[in-house]
Design an enzyme around this catalytic site. Structure first.
Site, PDB file in Angstrom:
ATOM      1  N   ALA A  16     -12.239  35.430  -6.371  1.00 40.62           N
ATOM      2  CA  ALA A  16     -12.607  36.282  -7.501  1.00 40.62           C
ATOM      3  C   ALA A  16     -11.404  37.028  -8.051  1.00 40.62           C
ATOM      4  CB  ALA A  16     -13.699  37.269  -7.084  1.00 40.62           C
ATOM      5  N   ARG A  26      -3.869  34.470 -18.928  1.00 44.25           N
ATOM      6  CA  ARG A  26      -3.936  33.470 -19.995  1.00 44.25           C
ATOM      7  C   ARG A  26      -4.186  34.123 -21.352  1.00 44.25           C
ATOM      8  NH1 ARG A  26      -7.594  31.057 -16.184  1.00 44.25           N
ATOM      9  NH2 ARG A  26      -6.499  29.518 -14.908  1.00 44.25           N
ATOM     10  N   GLU A  39      -3.003  41.713  -1.520  1.00 37.40           N
ATOM     11  CA  GLU A  39      -3.725  40.880  -0.559  1.00 37.40           C
ATOM     12  C   GLU A  39      -3.214  41.198   0.844  1.00 37.40           C
ATOM     13  OE1 GLU A  39      -5.691  38.672   1.846  1.00 37.40           O
ATOM     14  OE2 GLU A  39      -6.296  38.737  -0.263  1.00 37.40           O
ATOM     15  N   SER A  45      -5.788  32.564  -2.682  1.00 41.00           N
ATOM     16  CA  SER A  45      -6.539  31.496  -3.359  1.00 41.00           C
ATOM     17  C   SER A  45      -6.808  30.304  -2.444  1.00 41.00           C
ATOM     18  CB  SER A  45      -5.768  31.033  -4.602  1.00 41.00           C
ATOM     19  OG  SER A  45      -5.577  32.095  -5.497  1.00 41.00           O
ATOM     20  N   CYS A  49     -14.562  27.943   2.578  1.00 39.04           N
ATOM     21  CA  CYS A  49     -15.632  26.971   2.812  1.00 39.04           C
ATOM     22  C   CYS A  49     -15.113  25.698   3.464  1.00 39.04           C
ATOM     23  CB  CYS A  49     -16.315  26.615   1.496  1.00 39.04           C
ATOM     24  SG  CYS A  49     -17.043  28.022   0.633  1.00 39.04           S
ATOM     25  N   ARG A  76       3.548  32.705 -12.663  1.00 38.81           N
ATOM     26  CA  ARG A  76       2.710  32.849 -13.845  1.00 38.81           C
ATOM     27  C   ARG A  76       2.609  34.304 -14.304  1.00 38.81           C
ATOM     28  NH1 ARG A  76       1.182  28.361 -11.172  1.00 38.81           N
ATOM     29  NH2 ARG A  76       0.281  26.626 -12.365  1.00 38.81           N
ATOM     30  N   ASP A 291     -17.648  38.188  -3.041  1.00 42.82           N
ATOM     31  CA  ASP A 291     -18.568  38.474  -1.945  1.00 42.82           C
ATOM     32  C   ASP A 291     -18.836  39.953  -1.736  1.00 42.82           C
ATOM     33  OD1 ASP A 291     -18.500  35.776  -1.624  1.00 42.82           O
ATOM     34  OD2 ASP A 291     -17.478  35.773   0.324  1.00 42.82           O
ATOM     35  N   TYR A 434     -32.370   6.299 -13.129  1.00 43.73           N
ATOM     36  CA  TYR A 434     -32.981   5.448 -12.108  1.00 43.73           C
ATOM     37  C   TYR A 434     -32.315   4.085 -12.066  1.00 43.73           C
ATOM     38  CZ  TYR A 434     -35.874   1.793 -10.185  1.00 43.73           C
ATOM     39  OH  TYR A 434     -36.279   0.692  -9.484  1.00 43.73           O
ATOM     40  N   TRP A 442     -39.745   6.918  -8.965  1.00 40.48           N
ATOM     41  CA  TRP A 442     -39.994   8.356  -9.061  1.00 40.48           C
ATOM     42  C   TRP A 442     -39.045   9.061  -8.098  1.00 40.48           C
ATOM     43  CZ3 TRP A 442     -42.986  11.250 -12.259  1.00 40.48           C
ATOM     44  CH2 TRP A 442     -43.887  10.565 -13.090  1.00 40.48           C
TER      45      TRP A 442
END
Length: 465
Positions: A16, A26, A39, A45, A49, A76, A291, A434, A442
């Site tokens: 985030a 940007r 940090e 970054s 997960c 950047r 989070d 399908y 289905w």
């Protein structure tokens, strides 16, 4: 170079925070907006997960989990200060106090705009032995590296995972893949409390079929250590489980101690409260995302804490756009999540039965068995789909799916339907793709919708919820 007209300070260098910083950069150049980010860890970054898949060997190198290094952010035009922890937010003065983790040196930095992206902290139970060598959390890349080093030093091959949520289930798979005998100790009756118990039972049976020992309705009370002080077992009230390594997968809570001390508004789950623009309520120049915040559940209409990287990155984009002079909003979530344990895929979106009851909804449930492909096509595998629909209106409330290859991502159809507020009757007319290699005629989600629609049309004679 002229001095920037404004300064943005970002607390937290992961999804985030750095998404917000990058998007703001940007939209506004260094001469308009100076960006300073803090940090406290060694990495920026990165994908938390992905840690179970790195530990399990699917991802070969740690650095593949890093989306952008500190050096890349600095190139950047973002002044990212690593190993620097913010210890205080002075809202009245518009400044933060930061401490260099290695040297202990402290300094104040003023801000015109502030982004709080402090993430979540793992739940670490207060019990004897929890800090013993061989007991590991898996929240950061440092945690993953420490676990891998511990596995390399460990002579035995017995592992205990405490907790059977997403992290616990994924770490059980990682350890199975590394050749460990794995026991999962879970406080609940069934694993995956994000599912209803009947669907969790399917997950448990599959995990047991993979050789994982499941200990349900068992709460760890202490970690037992050997002569050298290293973990040798975990104990519950009624049993001991030998362990050469222990992984904690109990879950996380919003990391909002800084925000609480600064007097910022927190919700019932301990997360920061924001408006749709991700601005902290009551504070014009402070935003929060990831989070550490609570978000609106679009199905129940209530606030929830949903710690997922997908949301964190979206929050960052919204914040960065607003800080950069544009306009963006984050409307909320429907609670979509997927996971896997070996070849078993697990997915859910929307409300569980107990969620629907908690907010006073009356509902019907259906459970169907189907296959991932046409039954006659090679490789067709079974899946179970559970669907909740609001009684009388037929509004879709939630879907849970457990199956093999091709099962989990079907939940995305339900997530779109929930976001659009579709009824199960409307879902039956969805024009889904399908062909025999991909689906029965289905699709399983539509089979469940047809069954739910038929049940909604029946005269009401009893109460599912």
């Amino acid at each position: 170079m002229t001095e920037a007209t404004e300064r943005l300070v970002v607390i937290g260098g992961d999804a985030a925070g750095m998404s917000a910083a990058s998007q703001a950069r940007r939209l506004r150049g260094p001469d308009e907006l100076e960006i300073v980010a803090f940090e406290r860890g060694h990495f920026s970054s990165f994908s938390a997960c992905g840690i179970p898949y790195w530990v399990g060997g699917d991802v070969g190198e740690r650095d593949r989990l890093i989306a952008r290094t500190p050096e890349e952010h600095r190139a950047r035009g973002i002044d990212l200060r690593m190993r620097t922890e913010v210890t205080e937010i002075d809202v009245a003065a518009g400044r933060v106090r930061a401490r260099d983790v290695d040297s202990g040196a402290e300094s104040w930095t003023s801000y015109d705009k502030l982004v709080i992206a402090t993430g979540a902290r793992p739940i670490r139970p207060d019990m004897p032995g929890v800090d013993a060598p061989g007991v590991h959390g898996v929240q950061t890349l440092d945690d993953g590296q420490a676990l891998l080093e511990s596995l390399a030093r460990t002579r035995g091959r017995r592992a205990v995972v405490v907790g059977a949520g997403y992290i616990g289930v994924e770490m059980a798979e990682a350890l199975i893949r590394r050749g460990y005998e794995v026991t999962v100790v879970n406080r609940g009756t069934e694993p995956m409390s994000t599912l209803d118990p009947d669907m969790g039972r399917t997950v448990r049976e599959a995990m047991e079929g993979l050789g994982i020992t499941m200990a349900g309705e068992a709460e760890v009370t202490k970690v037992l250590t050997g002569e050298e002080g290293r973990v040798r077992a975990v104990a519950t009230e009624n049993a001991e489980y030998p362990a050469d390594v222990v992984v904690l997968g109990i879950g996380v809570r919003p990391e909002t101690a800084l925000a609480r001390a600064a007097g910022l508004p927190l919700g019932a789950h301990g997360g920061l409260l924001t408006d749709r623009a991700m601005r902290v309520r009551g504070h014009e120049n402070i935003w929060a995302g990831g989070d550490c915040v609570e978000v609106l559940d679009l199905v129940s209409g209530q606030q929830r804490h949903v710690p997922l990287g997908t949301h964190a990155n979206k929050h960052g984009q919204v914040i960065g756009t607003n800080v950069g002079g544009g306009y963006a909003t984050f409307p909320g979530v429907v609670g979509t999540a997927v996971s896997k344990v070996c070849d078993l895929e697990i997915a859910r979106t929307g409300l569980r039965e107990k969620d629907a009851r908690r907010v006073g909804l009356r509902f019907e449930t259906v459970v169907i068995e189907s296959t991932s492909r046409a039954g006659y096509y090679p490789g067709a595998s079974p899946m179970t789909v559970k669907m909740l629909a609001e009684r009388r209106t037929g509004r879709l409330l939630g879907v849970q799916i457990v199956g093999r290859e091709g099962a989990a991502k079907r939940v995305d159809v339900a997530a779109v339907a929930l976001t659009a507020g579709l009824t199960v009757e409307q879902m039956t007319a969805l024009d889904l793709g399908y062909a025999p290699p991909f689906s029965p005629v289905w699709d399983p989600v539509l089979v469940a919708a047809r069954k739910a629609a038929a049940k909604i049309r029946e005269p009401w004679v009893g109460a599912a919820g």
